[in-house]
Design an enzyme around this catalytic site. Structure first.
Site, PDB file in Angstrom:
ATOM      1  N   THR A 155       5.510 -26.223 -13.289  1.00 53.92           N
ATOM      2  CA  THR A 155       5.338 -26.869 -14.584  1.00 53.92           C
ATOM      3  C   THR A 155       6.353 -26.441 -15.639  1.00 53.92           C
ATOM      4  OG1 THR A 155       2.987 -27.182 -14.174  1.00 53.92           O
ATOM      5  CG2 THR A 155       3.706 -27.211 -16.465  1.00 53.92           C
ATOM      6  N   SER A 198      -1.233 -30.105 -22.670  1.00 53.99           N
ATOM      7  CA  SER A 198      -1.156 -30.822 -21.389  1.00 53.99           C
ATOM      8  C   SER A 198      -1.174 -29.799 -20.266  1.00 53.99           C
ATOM      9  CB  SER A 198       0.127 -31.671 -21.308  1.00 53.99           C
ATOM     10  OG  SER A 198       1.262 -30.834 -21.225  1.00 53.99           O
ATOM     11  N   ASN A 199      -1.186 -30.289 -19.045  1.00 53.70           N
ATOM     12  CA  ASN A 199      -1.337 -29.451 -17.854  1.00 53.70           C
ATOM     13  C   ASN A 199      -2.631 -28.654 -17.904  1.00 53.70           C
ATOM     14  OD1 ASN A 199      -0.311 -28.644 -15.287  1.00 53.70           O
ATOM     15  ND2 ASN A 199       0.233 -26.653 -16.132  1.00 53.70           N
ATOM     16  N   SER A 217       2.512 -42.132 -21.045  1.00 56.34           N
ATOM     17  CA  SER A 217       2.436 -43.375 -20.274  1.00 56.34           C
ATOM     18  C   SER A 217       1.826 -44.554 -20.997  1.00 56.34           C
ATOM     19  CB  SER A 217       1.664 -43.157 -18.975  1.00 56.34           C
ATOM     20  OG  SER A 217       2.526 -42.706 -17.975  1.00 56.34           O
ATOM     21  N   SER A 270       3.486 -44.469  -9.834  1.00 53.88           N
ATOM     22  CA  SER A 270       4.835 -43.908  -9.793  1.00 53.88           C
ATOM     23  C   SER A 270       5.590 -44.274 -11.057  1.00 53.88           C
ATOM     24  CB  SER A 270       5.601 -44.423  -8.572  1.00 53.88           C
ATOM     25  OG  SER A 270       6.971 -44.022  -8.631  1.00 53.88           O
ATOM     26  N   THR A 301      -3.752 -44.235 -20.475  1.00 51.54           N
ATOM     27  CA  THR A 301      -3.662 -42.856 -20.927  1.00 51.54           C
ATOM     28  C   THR A 301      -2.238 -42.390 -20.739  1.00 51.54           C
ATOM     29  OG1 THR A 301      -4.334 -42.037 -18.763  1.00 51.54           O
ATOM     30  CG2 THR A 301      -6.054 -42.289 -20.417  1.00 51.54           C
ATOM     31  N   ARG A 326      -4.629 -50.550 -17.708  1.00 59.12           N
ATOM     32  CA  ARG A 326      -5.699 -50.000 -16.883  1.00 59.12           C
ATOM     33  C   ARG A 326      -7.056 -50.438 -17.427  1.00 59.12           C
ATOM     34  NH1 ARG A 326      -6.265 -46.499 -13.012  1.00 59.12           N
ATOM     35  NH2 ARG A 326      -4.078 -45.927 -13.112  1.00 59.12           N
ATOM     36  N   PHE A 356       8.568 -31.744 -11.429  1.00 64.04           N
ATOM     37  CA  PHE A 356       7.654 -30.852 -12.133  1.00 64.04           C
ATOM     38  C   PHE A 356       6.688 -30.147 -11.196  1.00 64.04           C
ATOM     39  CE2 PHE A 356       8.745 -34.251 -15.216  1.00 64.04           C
ATOM     40  CZ  PHE A 356       9.561 -33.468 -16.020  1.00 64.04           C
TER      41      PHE A 356
END
Length: 395
Positions: free
Chosen positions: A151, A354-355, A90, A188, A327, A313, A148
């Site tokens: 995952t 990740s996750n 992102s 979103s 991030t 941000r 997702f």
């Protein structure tokens, strides 16, 4: 420090000197130096939490400090380098927002234009504006929540797929909106799919061409690429490892993928050096007019100690310093890219997993180390509605 020339041996000069000597008692405290030892400690902690590798680069008023730990490739055991390229998720949104704000500077659109004025019939509500999508206040549902929900199966289902922007929007628009246009912040990815569609419509060019011509080439970002729908990262890079939902399950190599489910919301590739260069240029006023940079920093609440502008941000740290950036999470990669208000100190940090919400929270501590200059404290909170998983291309 203030430097002046004082007239020697005059009462006027003595008065000025005395006045200057009194200033520090009321001036802002000196900016603390980055705590590089604490920064290294954050990286080591992330590795203890199942991150294969982690690294960070701080550019501070022209001086670069780098640190890395762990491996870039679990098969070859090659050490992770701060020069490695990686998927930035992102953080792409900030690049996309910059392109649109440049188009505003060129008077090709206005921030308060309805999206449907430029993309007729795309959205079900003519009240949704360009500003609303860039600030996540459109109410458009985030289709990645469904994509997702599981995952690894969700990722494998889209790893090699190529979507059109309209196909992604159809997934969003099949679900109810989360807020009225201009309502509260609700993150979103669909918003930045719309932003990508606006760029293509207004310029007649591909996203790759616009990123290249407006940001990558002017800033000489030699490690930054938009390869969609290609699946490979050019040159030397870190491999990314997705953490399954089942505790203790083997990590999944997610390096090669189209990232077509994200595109203008999260498909760029970059490096720590390039990200610091980009944010320093943006906050230093070298990518947009002062007016559009100010618009980018019109903040709305976005969680405890956080606010969101237009693709940017703000995070408020424990020492009272605020930092500005984004991030990113894309399968196998977490990225953290922030800079000071004037862009003269910037941090890019990365871990190739990740996750893993524990690692994500730990790595946020790099901001405290880089900008507060002391041992990181627990983060002040995550974004409202944020779900730490590999699918959502996050803040």
């Amino acid at each position: 420090m203030v430097s002046v020339t004082v007239g020697k041996g005059t009462a006027w000069g003595t008065a000025v000197l005395l006045a200057l000597l009194a200033v520090p008692a009321h001036a802002a405290p000196q900016e603390p130096a980055p705590d590089l030892a604490a920064l290294r400690g954050v990286l080591r902690t992330a590795m203890q939490q199942r991150a294969p590798g982690a690294m960070a680069r701080v550019d501070d008023h022209g001086t670069a400090s780098t640190t890395a730990a762990g491996i870039a490739d679990r098969r070859t055991l090659r050490a992770l380098s701060t020069a490695d390229r990686f998927r930035i998720g992102s953080v792409t949104k900030t690049f996309t927002a910059v392109v649109l704000l440049q188009l505003v500077d060129e008077k090709r659109l206005r921030l308060d234009d309805p999206v449907n004025r430029h993309l007729p019939g795309l959205l079900p509500d003519d009240r949704i504006t360009v500003r609303h999508v860039l600030s996540h206040r459109s109410g458009l549902y985030d289709y990645t929540n469904d994509m997702f929900a599981k995952t690894v199966p969700g990722f494998e289902a889209v790893r090699n797929r190529v979507f059109t922007h309209r196909q992604l929007m159809a997934r969003s628009l099949s679900r109810p909106r989360t807020t009225a246009p201009g309502g509260t912040y609700s993150y979103s990815n669909a918003n930045f799919v719309v932003a990508g569609m606006l760029i293509k419509k207004l310029t007649g060019n591909s996203l790759r061409a616009e990123y290249q011509n407006r940001i990558i080439e002017p800033l000489k970002l030699t490690d930054t690429f938009y390869v969609h729908p290609g699946t490979r990262i050019p040159g030397r890079y870190a491999r990314g490892y997705l953490t399954p939902d089942t505790p203790g399950a083997a990590l999944v190599d997610a390096t090669e993928q189209t990232v077509s489910w994200a595109q203008s919301a999260g498909a760029l590739i970059s490096s720590a050096r390039d990200l610091n260069t980009f944010l320093s240029a943006l906050l230093g006023g070298r990518l947009t007019s002062a007016a559009q940079l100010a618009q980018m920093q019109r903040w709305v609440p976005a969680g405890s100690g956080q606010a969101y502008g237009l693709g940017l941000r703000r995070r408020d740290l424990s020492c009272g310093v605020s930092v500005y950036g984004h991030t990113g999470a894309v399968q196998g990669f977490y990225t953290y890219a922030f800079a000071s208000k004037d862009g003269r100190r910037s941090l890019a940090a990365f871990t190739n997993t990740s996750n893993n919400g524990t690692v994500h929270t730990t790595m946020l501590g790099t901001l405290e180390s880089a900008f507060c200059g002391k041992k990181p404290k627990a983060p002040r909170g995550s974004a409202v509605g944020e779900r730490i998983d590999p699918g959502a291309v996050r803040r």
